[in-house]
Design an enzyme around this catalytic site. Structure first.
Site, PDB file in Angstrom:
ATOM      1  N   ALA A   1       0.842  -1.394   0.119  1.00  0.00           N
ATOM      2  CA  ALA A   1      -0.086   0.111  -0.009  1.00  0.00           C
ATOM      3  C   ALA A   1       0.773   1.425   0.180  1.00  0.00           C
ATOM      4  O   ALA A   1       2.096   1.191   0.099  1.00  0.00           O
ATOM      5  CB  ALA A   1      -0.861  -0.143   1.301  1.00  0.00           C
ATOM      6  N   HIS A   2       0.097   2.445   0.015  1.00  0.00           N
ATOM      7  CA  HIS A   2       1.059   3.771  -0.206  1.00  0.00           C
ATOM      8  C   HIS A   2       1.846   4.071   0.895  1.00  0.00           C
ATOM      9  O   HIS A   2       1.609   3.770   2.126  1.00  0.00           O
ATOM     10  CB  HIS A   2      -0.153   4.764  -0.375  1.00  0.00           C
ATOM     11  CG  HIS A   2      -1.221   4.952   0.387  1.00  0.00           C
ATOM     12  ND1 HIS A   2      -2.007   6.189   0.172  1.00  0.00           N
ATOM     13  CD2 HIS A   2      -1.584   4.435   1.319  1.00  0.00           C
ATOM     14  CE1 HIS A   2      -2.707   6.017   1.122  1.00  0.00           C
ATOM     15  NE2 HIS A   2      -2.589   5.112   2.121  1.00  0.00           N
ATOM     16  N   ASN A   3       3.005   4.693   0.588  1.00  0.00           N
ATOM     17  CA  ASN A   3       3.878   5.358   1.710  1.00  0.00           C
ATOM     18  C   ASN A   3       4.626   4.021   2.485  1.00  0.00           C
ATOM     19  O   ASN A   3       5.457   4.249   3.383  1.00  0.00           O
ATOM     20  CB  ASN A   3       3.078   5.787   2.913  1.00  0.00           C
ATOM     21  CG  ASN A   3       2.048   7.005   2.209  1.00  0.00           C
ATOM     22  OD1 ASN A   3       2.315   7.478   1.122  1.00  0.00           O
ATOM     23  ND2 ASN A   3       1.072   6.968   3.060  1.00  0.00           N
TER      24      ASN A   3
END
Lengths: 364, 364, 364
Positions: free
Chosen positions: A266-268
């Protein structure tokens, strides 16, 4: 079973071992008859290998497979070689003695993989759609019906597969292999020698929404994902794996990371160097995983966590808090017959009560 | 709700049943009025079916839906027919009495699916890129922007969807339907009548790496995946499912296997005939699953295991050891309200201590 | 880090806030020096934001990041503003005081996302294959090598990405963004302002088979999936997510639903308005999920269930029965070190026996 080269093009065992880098081989014990320095045209598992193939044994528990193999040569550990050397009858196959048989097998497989490749035609297929502002090194191969967006920069020796789509401003380092039907969003940066398998989606929007009651009760407003995705060198990304771009900063996959199929990052997130993750594992947003971790299949790592270096997570395990000590972590409900499970699972809902009752009894 | 044929093109119930193979129908009880031998233009669920549609009931627990249905005809079990025949007022719909209503429904659905298809144009779309060395039967249909690699052999009546990519040396048996946007790697062999849904990736590299400290501390060297992928007849493969090629020998999917969406089958697996696996299940490498197994959704099967024939694995269950007896196996943590879960899950970490304390009390 | 606009094109803070709808800002406290009304060229996380960027703080636990940020402006809660206003030294950054900082951040990010877009060329790429019977509004953009089937209807302002394939009779509402390499099967209906990410497969066949012993022992006969897939307005669908068409009636995704990557929605499901589902969750067939639910990642919902409105399912949790009360539900095995897990998991198989032994002791 896979005979990779026609026997007339295949090397002798001695020639093959000379071509393998690394000084892994301790000694070679010639086989009998035709196997004194046999032709090696491929590699096979012990039970399936034929007379033109080499095989390997990594553990004494497979010794009985050694008794029946038809392989021309077998890579063996020194201790297995010693066992064999004391046997009354010497086996027919040649023995390649090596402390790291699995690594030697990997290197020989790499050699065959290279040797069997037909000379690759370097060309941009006329059906590919390459934006005129994209910059491709002259040694780049682009497959049929691939799409390369504006201002992409594709370094030397890269192979882009059929039907793969690169958005705008994508950078791909030297010697990458992007298999067919990969999707890479705008601005993704990929290092050198990265392999991306079909169906992977790199740099799609992270899952970011803010409750926006002005739209409707319970409605979500989209948070545009303004960060990017940066992938290091020597990374491999499996089929249908997805890695999202960051919300504000970048999602980062460090050098040497190996991701199996159908993984979700997922993001980050940041995944540390040489960490290997097996299929179907999900890593939620803003989690950092350290270097040299091994995450087995179908694990789940919650969001906003930090996992330190050298952690091993067992298959199916859900990690819900930071992990600060190297070691192996597990958390799966043991399976049983359904009726046994029914009996025991029903007690789960009474565990805290049972503990109290136990305490009460102990006090009496 | 789905009216599949215009009523003027639709058959009477008697005509429809004559077209269905298998002698499944025991008897037909005519309905009242227009439903004595009604037009059947489609199929619907009991609560939604209209006056031009047939429906079915597989279990007495849905009897109340029978009271309100507007269907023209209903497939019923003999015992339900008997119940209905004793009712004071006969229902309006015609009754098709059958011991296997679900199978009869499947066959009627198959008939409608066939009847509603427009005559398919047999052609290779001019935008498809077909290697000149590929061999396509004259009855093969290739959709727009599909890619067919060198030396592929595509048998009669095969349909290749838009944007699908076949590598080199792929074999596809007669009457297969490969939907749009599938990726098939080099050398994959597919039997007859196989259906592959969009996004599936067949024959990508298995996840094989050997620790190679000569590269860097913790680094992995790639093990080329030299085996293949062989898929039998009558297999169906769901959307975004991935099946990897073998490391040395082949990954094998036997005849009649049905795989739902987003399933992961790792390298060197063998899935036995007629085994059905529901969505999001992962099977790790080198595992053999027997014939006629049913694996429910989101299950996980660890690697290097053998599961015998006729095993049922419940949804979400992780199988971590061989299964040698047919039967149903389960292993999931029962869900509860979060606060109840917190109370009880906390006790898990003390279970072995609790057991000791219990033993101590018993001895006192 | 992401500077989205060149500073010379970027707005002053006062200009930016004027452009944001919703009256979310309570007041602005000017920063010192150049930050009295700073240029805002982008957004960054507190630790990474530079002098031309705004940032935000949603929780007092991040106060220490506030001490070191270099941001030009920070969105703060009123209570944080009060804290800051009492500090002996006023921070350099401007403060934008707002009760819903996360929502304001989302709106500012939306503004930048819009402002940074180059003017989009409205065109159908000449390499796209559009069936002559498809109807496209004049403002539709179709990327290279996309395929649009017969009788599709594509409404105003829609963007269809490169390599995306739409079957026949697909309807796409106004202002949708269909990213590259999406597959949409025949007859799928999509509302307005829907975003679909790469690799998503919409409307593939549900997993429907009837045992058909006439074919072979254990064989499955296919049940054609005659229903459709209907997607409402303002839905977002993540990368490689799959949503199957219905068996007889439609699968329905209601307005405002947000689906992350690699989600599986099986046939006949209905997902209620504004429900958000995180990555890798699987929903089995014929299940209805209510409005405003939040399903965390890697959860599994069994088939034929009804989940009421306003339910929160924790990550990794398997829901196996109806949920009739709003609230949070959880069911995961807590992870531990592997050796601790081994000790405690082994006791699971004796839980029902332990309960009996406890009862016996209590009776004594």
């Amino acid at each position: 079973m896979p005979v990779l080269l026609a026997p007339e093009r295949a090397p002798l065992l001695s020639q093959l071992l000379k071509a393998i880098p690394g000084g892994l081989v301790q000694k070679v014990v010639p086989g009998t008859g035709q196997f004194s320095d046999p032709i090696v045209a491929g590699l096979g598992a012990l039970p399936a290998a034929g007379q033109h193939e080499a095989s390997f044994i990594v553990h004494p528990k497979y010794l009985e497979q050694l008794a029946i193999t038809k392989a021309a040569a077998v890579i063996v550990l020194p201790e297995i070689d010693e066992l064999l050397s004391q046997a009354p009858v010497q086996p027919a196959y040649a023995r390649v003695v090596c402390k790291h048989p699995y690594l030697l097998y990997a290197r020989i497989a790499q050699w065959f993989d290279w040797a069997r490749q037909p000379a690759r035609e370097i060309s941009v297929h006329p059906s590919a759609v390459v934006d005129p502002t994209a910059i491709l090194a002259s040694s780049v191969t682009v497959g049929p019906l691939a799409v390369i967006g504006a201002r992409c920069v594709i370094d030397a020796m890269v192979q882009i597969g059929a039907g793969t789509v690169l958005g705008a401003d994508v950078k791909v380092g030297a010697s990458c292999v992007i298999h067919p039907r990969v999707a890479i969003y705008d601005g993704v940066q990929i290092g050198a020698r990265v392999i991306v398998h079909s169906g992977a989606v790199l740099g799609a929007d992270g899952f970011g929404f803010a409750p926006d009651p002005s739209l409707a009760k319970g409605a979500w407003g989209k948070i545009p994902q303004l960060g990017g995705l940066v992938i290091g060198n020597d990374v491999e990304i499996g089929a249908n794996t997805t890695i999202d771009r960051g919300a504000l900063e970048n999602t980062v996959i460090e050098d040497g990371v190996k991701l199996d199929n159908q993984i979700m990052i997922a993001h980050n997130c940041r995944i540390g160097t040489h960490t290997a993750i097996a299929a179907c594992t999900a890593v939620a947003g803003s989690t950092t995983i350290g270097a040299r971790c091994t995450i087995a299949g179908a694990a789940g790592i919650a969001g906003h966590l930090t996992i330190c270096d050298d952690v091993f997570v067992s298959g199916g395990t859900g990690i819900t808090t930071d992990v600060t000590e190297p070691g192996r972590y597990t958390g799966v409900f043991p399976f049983a017959t359904h009726s046994e499970w029914q009996r025991n699972a029903a007690v789960i809902s009474q565990l805290s009560v049972m503990r109290k009752r136990l305490r009460k009894l102990e006090r009496e």
